[in-house]
Design an enzyme around this catalytic site. Sequence first.
Site: not given
Length: 398
Positions: A10, A89, A178, A206, A208, A239, A281-282, A332, A334, A384
Amino acid sequence: MTKQTILVINCGSSSLKFALIDVATKEESLSGLAQRLGASDASITIKFNGEKQTFSLAASYNHQAALAALIEFLQTNSLTQSIVAIGHRVVHGGEMYHQPTLINDEVMAQLKSLSNLAPLHNPANIQGIEAALAAFADLPQVAVFDTAFHQTMPNKAFLYAVPQQLYKEHSIRKYGFHGTSHYFVSREAATMLDKDIEALSLVTVHLGNGCSLAAIEAGQSVDTSMGFTPLAGVTMGTRCGDIDPGVIFHLTTHCGYTVEQVDTMLNKESGLLGLSGISNDCRTLEDQALEQNNPQAKLALDVFSFTIAKSLAAMTVSLSKLDGIIFTGGIGENSDYVREQIVKQLAVLGVAIDPELNAQAIRGKSLNIATAPSPAVLVVPTNEEWVIANQTHQLIQG
């Protein structure tokens, strides 16, 4: 019986993710990531036999050089003999590709012609394929497309309200991405709910650094949030997601921005990063918002959660009913905080979760965190790489 493994590759614009998967047992005997390719701090990390090893790479390393480093490791540890095929991918398959496809010269030419539809992604995918073709000339190589799963969308879901010659002549339409993740977690959800996938109506979420949602009816994608490119949809890490196209005209006409600057800003400087001014970063933002009481971090997470909840509600329009919601991806799977904030805004759909179960659903744990009579709310780790390996194996066997 001889062990048969698929090498999954990937490629990102400056990275190369890989895994070696036994299709019979689903065992991932090796995995890793080469990152920051072309930079002075380029490196490759390989997880093998339960241990992680990181090696520095020269700044001159590109995808082909990184793959050469991986092959050397595989050969040193006698792992190449079991590889029966390479699965790649590929982000954008346009309307040409609905299924995994064996790569040949004609397919390579078509993939290159599709690069203008995903200029940040497909060229890197092609570099990885070319490097693998040179390294494993005798092995079959298969392209598995992010867009393929969404090719079942009806035209009312994928067409844009623009002059239709743009679709007929330039393929301007919603494609969605995705796909392998949405496919995998919807099937895992059916198993968890002990129901046939064809009897279920689901929304998969999804989350991330890139985020997308999909409406899945009877196992097929009938709508999704990303569009012509992965820039559309909900707020993401860097984005912007959906935005009034007039903003672009205003920036270029009245604010002195070039098209290239706007492209960079909307793809790499917006989203959680742009809203917070801190990070994409969340985990960092949750710490800043909850522990440090940082208002910008809280604002970024509020906008993020709201756009996802709004998109999730919109996805239900394409379904006959709502049997369940599935959270997956790094955030999603964590972030119990983000899941809670999203679900709070779905009361109109009768969705509710158990706070204790929600807090437990982290670090790869699959769980239904809903409280009756709510539709199921499942946390399902995505895989994936397994989808790519499995579909590659099925194609070469067929």
